[in-house]
Design a protein around this motif. Structure first.
Motif, PDB file in Angstrom:
ATOM      1  N   MET A   1       0.976  -1.130   0.075  1.00  0.00           N
ATOM      2  CA  MET A   1       0.174  -0.014   0.161  1.00  0.00           C
ATOM      3  C   MET A   1       0.775   1.199   0.048  1.00  0.00           C
ATOM      4  O   MET A   1       1.749   1.222   0.619  1.00  0.00           O
ATOM      5  N   ASN A   2       0.514   2.269  -0.721  1.00  0.00           N
ATOM      6  CA  ASN A   2       1.242   3.341  -0.921  1.00  0.00           C
ATOM      7  C   ASN A   2       0.392   4.570  -0.134  1.00  0.00           C
ATOM      8  O   ASN A   2      -0.524   4.514   0.627  1.00  0.00           O
ATOM      9  N   GLU A   3       0.901   5.896   0.056  1.00  0.00           N
ATOM     10  CA  GLU A   3       0.455   6.883   0.629  1.00  0.00           C
ATOM     11  C   GLU A   3      -0.839   7.346   0.308  1.00  0.00           C
ATOM     12  O   GLU A   3      -1.679   7.593   1.480  1.00  0.00           O
ATOM     13  N   ASN A   4      -1.436   7.061  -0.781  1.00  0.00           N
ATOM     14  CA  ASN A   4      -2.551   7.286  -1.001  1.00  0.00           C
ATOM     15  C   ASN A   4      -3.609   6.460  -0.728  1.00  0.00           C
ATOM     16  O   ASN A   4      -4.961   6.834  -0.662  1.00  0.00           O
ATOM     17  N   SER A   5      -3.182   5.148  -0.182  1.00  0.00           N
ATOM     18  CA  SER A   5      -4.077   4.300   0.399  1.00  0.00           C
ATOM     19  C   SER A   5      -4.962   4.719   1.318  1.00  0.00           C
ATOM     20  O   SER A   5      -6.232   4.320   1.409  1.00  0.00           O
ATOM     21  N   LYS A   6      -4.665   5.376   2.234  1.00  0.00           N
ATOM     22  CA  LYS A   6      -5.273   5.757   3.222  1.00  0.00           C
ATOM     23  C   LYS A   6      -6.614   6.807   2.998  1.00  0.00           C
ATOM     24  O   LYS A   6      -7.753   6.812   3.414  1.00  0.00           O
ATOM     25  N   TYR A   7      -6.365   7.436   1.683  1.00  0.00           N
ATOM     26  CA  TYR A   7      -7.452   8.310   1.277  1.00  0.00           C
ATOM     27  C   TYR A   7      -8.394   7.391   0.560  1.00  0.00           C
ATOM     28  O   TYR A   7      -9.703   7.583   0.650  1.00  0.00           O
ATOM     29  N   TRP A   8      -8.168   6.448  -0.204  1.00  0.00           N
ATOM     30  CA  TRP A   8      -8.981   5.385  -0.799  1.00  0.00           C
ATOM     31  C   TRP A   8      -9.866   4.611   0.282  1.00  0.00           C
ATOM     32  O   TRP A   8     -11.070   4.613   0.182  1.00  0.00           O
ATOM     33  N   LEU A   9      -9.031   4.309   1.409  1.00  0.00           N
ATOM     34  CA  LEU A   9      -9.655   3.598   2.572  1.00  0.00           C
ATOM     35  C   LEU A   9     -10.683   4.266   3.258  1.00  0.00           C
ATOM     36  O   LEU A   9     -11.623   4.087   3.489  1.00  0.00           O
ATOM     37  N   ALA A  10     -10.360   5.645   3.602  1.00  0.00           N
ATOM     38  CA  ALA A  10     -11.192   6.593   4.021  1.00  0.00           C
ATOM     39  C   ALA A  10     -12.550   6.870   3.341  1.00  0.00           C
ATOM     40  O   ALA A  10     -13.530   6.820   3.877  1.00  0.00           O
ATOM     41  N   ILE A  11     -12.305   7.089   2.125  1.00  0.00           N
ATOM     42  CA  ILE A  11     -13.632   7.447   1.008  1.00  0.00           C
ATOM     43  C   ILE A  11     -14.311   6.170   0.955  1.00  0.00           C
ATOM     44  O   ILE A  11     -15.592   6.086   1.108  1.00  0.00           O
ATOM     45  N   ASN A  12     -13.677   5.054   0.839  1.00  0.00           N
ATOM     46  CA  ASN A  12     -14.627   3.812   0.936  1.00  0.00           C
ATOM     47  C   ASN A  12     -15.367   3.602   1.936  1.00  0.00           C
ATOM     48  O   ASN A  12     -16.405   2.893   1.918  1.00  0.00           O
ATOM     49  N   ASN A  13     -15.013   4.064   2.942  1.00  0.00           N
ATOM     50  CA  ASN A  13     -15.722   3.850   4.375  1.00  0.00           C
ATOM     51  C   ASN A  13     -16.757   5.019   4.759  1.00  0.00           C
ATOM     52  O   ASN A  13     -17.779   4.604   5.626  1.00  0.00           O
ATOM     53  N   ILE A  14     -17.143   5.630   3.689  1.00  0.00           N
ATOM     54  CA  ILE A  14     -18.181   6.589   3.866  1.00  0.00           C
ATOM     55  C   ILE A  14     -19.569   5.833   3.148  1.00  0.00           C
ATOM     56  O   ILE A  14     -19.744   5.509   2.172  1.00  0.00           O
ATOM     57  N   LYS A  15     -20.540   5.869   4.197  1.00  0.00           N
ATOM     58  CA  LYS A  15     -21.915   5.507   3.901  1.00  0.00           C
ATOM     59  C   LYS A  15     -22.401   6.304   2.877  1.00  0.00           C
ATOM     60  O   LYS A  15     -22.354   7.580   3.044  1.00  0.00           O
ATOM     61  N   ASN A  16     -23.309   5.747   1.952  1.00  0.00           N
ATOM     62  CA  ASN A  16     -23.916   6.329   0.737  1.00  0.00           C
ATOM     63  C   ASN A  16     -23.206   6.902  -0.304  1.00  0.00           C
ATOM     64  O   ASN A  16     -23.558   7.757  -1.371  1.00  0.00           O
ATOM     65  N   LEU A  17     -21.897   6.358  -0.325  1.00  0.00           N
ATOM     66  CA  LEU A  17     -21.101   6.923  -1.320  1.00  0.00           C
ATOM     67  C   LEU A  17     -20.533   5.758  -2.077  1.00  0.00           C
ATOM     68  O   LEU A  17     -19.546   4.870  -1.684  1.00  0.00           O
ATOM     69  N   GLY A  18     -21.266   5.442  -3.217  1.00  0.00           N
ATOM     70  CA  GLY A  18     -20.977   4.309  -4.073  1.00  0.00           C
ATOM     71  C   GLY A  18     -20.111   4.023  -4.850  1.00  0.00           C
ATOM     72  O   GLY A  18     -19.081   5.218  -4.936  1.00  0.00           O
ATOM     73  N   PRO A  19     -19.653   3.109  -5.515  1.00  0.00           N
ATOM     74  CA  PRO A  19     -18.483   2.790  -6.095  1.00  0.00           C
ATOM     75  C   PRO A  19     -18.533   3.866  -7.560  1.00  0.00           C
ATOM     76  O   PRO A  19     -17.507   4.082  -8.143  1.00  0.00           O
ATOM     77  N   VAL A  20     -19.409   3.786  -8.112  1.00  0.00           N
ATOM     78  CA  VAL A  20     -19.609   4.660  -9.465  1.00  0.00           C
ATOM     79  C   VAL A  20     -19.203   6.097  -8.959  1.00  0.00           C
ATOM     80  O   VAL A  20     -18.588   6.670  -9.707  1.00  0.00           O
ATOM     81  N   THR A  21     -19.975   6.563  -7.911  1.00  0.00           N
ATOM     82  CA  THR A  21     -19.535   7.971  -7.332  1.00  0.00           C
ATOM     83  C   THR A  21     -18.026   8.126  -7.112  1.00  0.00           C
ATOM     84  O   THR A  21     -17.261   9.153  -7.548  1.00  0.00           O
ATOM     85  N   ILE A  22     -17.617   7.432  -6.426  1.00  0.00           N
ATOM     86  CA  ILE A  22     -16.008   7.499  -6.030  1.00  0.00           C
ATOM     87  C   ILE A  22     -15.325   7.525  -7.281  1.00  0.00           C
ATOM     88  O   ILE A  22     -14.157   8.118  -7.700  1.00  0.00           O
ATOM     89  N   LYS A  23     -15.346   6.426  -8.357  1.00  0.00           N
ATOM     90  CA  LYS A  23     -14.803   6.334  -9.422  1.00  0.00           C
ATOM     91  C   LYS A  23     -14.978   7.611 -10.301  1.00  0.00           C
ATOM     92  O   LYS A  23     -13.742   8.225 -11.025  1.00  0.00           O
ATOM     93  N   LYS A  24     -16.063   8.215 -10.437  1.00  0.00           N
ATOM     94  CA  LYS A  24     -16.251   9.579 -11.051  1.00  0.00           C
ATOM     95  C   LYS A  24     -15.551  10.618 -10.438  1.00  0.00           C
ATOM     96  O   LYS A  24     -14.926  11.478 -11.188  1.00  0.00           O
ATOM     97  N   MET A  25     -15.418  10.725  -9.015  1.00  0.00           N
ATOM     98  CA  MET A  25     -14.626  11.718  -8.646  1.00  0.00           C
ATOM     99  C   MET A  25     -13.250  11.715  -8.761  1.00  0.00           C
ATOM    100  O   MET A  25     -12.409  12.711  -9.143  1.00  0.00           O
ATOM    101  N   TRP A  26     -12.848  10.382  -8.606  1.00  0.00           N
ATOM    102  CA  TRP A  26     -11.218  10.214  -8.816  1.00  0.00           C
ATOM    103  C   TRP A  26     -10.760  10.424 -10.197  1.00  0.00           C
ATOM    104  O   TRP A  26      -9.812  11.085 -10.619  1.00  0.00           O
TER     105      TRP A  26
END
Length: 373
Positions: A1-26
């Motif tokens: 895991m790299n430095e960015n991993s913690k941001y991915w993990l944090a965003i993935n942990n937010i309820k109501n934020l689905g995979p399509v939305t996260i991918k679109k933001m990224w």
């Protein structure tokens, strides 16, 4: 895991934020740290985002411990692959809604891109269990990774079949990879971790939920070149997986069953819609010759191909399974008598007996009678 991993993990942990939305933001910002630090105005510029997930993101990110998830994963010896990691499975990355983070216990290898899913009902017939086990064993012996969901029934038979050929198998969870479900498959989970991986998009500690399983099924098909359905109803999870496979452009196979059984209706419907009918492993390989290179199984001297493919070794029994085996001997005993001796509900005992059959610890005789194998 790299430095960015913690941001991915944090965003993935937010309820109501689905995979399509996260991918679109990224994809909009090009960097996950920039997504994490973006203000409301910057996020509102992203086309196609609804207000609810944006609100959830802005309101909850301040309460998340960025380093806490990383520490938990290290302690649990669980790896996290994100969409920006080179090792993230390429076929899964290309589906419409890939998991932003994939939690892995064990190892996913490049060779696992040559994979097939075997799915079906939890309430499988003996024919269904034997067929799933045999197909998985034969395919795994050819170097094909077997994907399934580690549920009771067909899934369990498929995983044990792959392991019997010393092949690779991956179990996709509808909960955290540290939450084994069903519990009687704890021994199976340990074996899969040694010869493949336990995989989930859900964070550690996430409990099972009915709503999780349809989402889980898209990962099963997404990791696979095709899906083989062995028994299941029209509205079963296996049917959902098969339909998702079609949407993802994967091959769909179906094993015909007894026309008098309800669990045959799903595969038969798929066959009517054009799914490839599977009688033997050759029917599967025939469809895949243009996509992958198939290896011939390497058999020990003096062993026939039929025997090596169908054989399943005895695996260490779980404590519950050992308790059950202690009251079974070589004289046939009815399931009701076993339940009375163990003071155990018949439905719980039935699941344990099925797993023990697959492990070849016991055998079932006509009339719900059981003996040691």
């Amino acid at each position: 895991m790299n430095e960015n991993s913690k941001y991915w993990l944090a965003i993935n942990n937010i309820k109501n934020l689905g995979p399509v939305t996260i991918k679109k933001m990224w994809e909009h910002f090009g960097d996950i740290k920039t997504v994490w630090e973006a203000d409301e105005k910057q996020i509102s510029e992203i086309e196609g985002l609804s207000r609810q997930p944006v609100k959830a993101f802005l309101e909850n990110r301040g309460s998340i411990d960025l380093d806490g998830q990383m520490i938990k994963l290290e302690e649990a010896k669980v790896k996290a692959l994100t969409l920006e990691d080179a090792d993230y499975p390429s076929m899964l990355k290309n589906i419409y809604d890939p998991p932003p983070v994939l939690f892995i216990k064990g190892e996913i290898l490049r060779s696992d891109e040559k994979a097939l899913a075997i799915v079906g009902t939890r309430r499988a017939s003996r024919y269904g269990l034997d067929t799933a086990k045999k197909l998985a064993a034969e395919l795994a012996a050819m170097g094909i990774t077997i994907i399934s969901g580690m549920a009771s029934g067909i899934d369990t038979a498929a995983h044990w079949g792959a392991l019997s050929s010393k092949g690779r198998t991956i179990a996709v969870f509808g909960c955290g990879v540290d939450v084994i479900f069903p519990q009687e498959n704890r021994g199976l989970a340990r074996e899969i971790e040694k010869s493949g991986a336990l995989v989930s998009e859900y964070p550690l500690g996430e409990a099972t939920s009915k709503s999780n399983f349809p989402r889980r099924n898209r990962i099963i098909s997404g990791l696979s070149l095709g899906v083989i359905m062995v028994e299941g109803h029209y509205d079963s999870g296996a049917m959902i997986t098969a339909k998702q496979a079609l949407e993802q452009g994967r091959e769909v196979f179906a094993v015909p069953g007894n026309v008098g059984l309800d669990q045959s209706k799903g595969p038969h419907w798929l066959i009517k819609q054009g799914a490839k009918l599977v009688e033997t492993v050759d029917d599967v390989i025939e469809e895949l010759t243009n996509q992958i290179r198939i290896s011939k199984p390497c058999l020990p001297a003096g062993r026939s191909e039929t025997n090596i493919k169908s054989e399943i070794p005895i695996i260490d029994l779980s404590p519950e399974e050992r308790r059950v085996s202690s009251v079974i001997n070589h004289e046939p005993k009815h399931i009701d008598a076993i339940a009375v001796e163990l003071n155990m509900p018949v439905n719980q005992l039935s699941g344990l007996l099925m797993v023990m059959e697959i492990k070849k610890a016991i055998r079932q005789l006509p009339g719900k009678m059981f003996t040691l194998y």
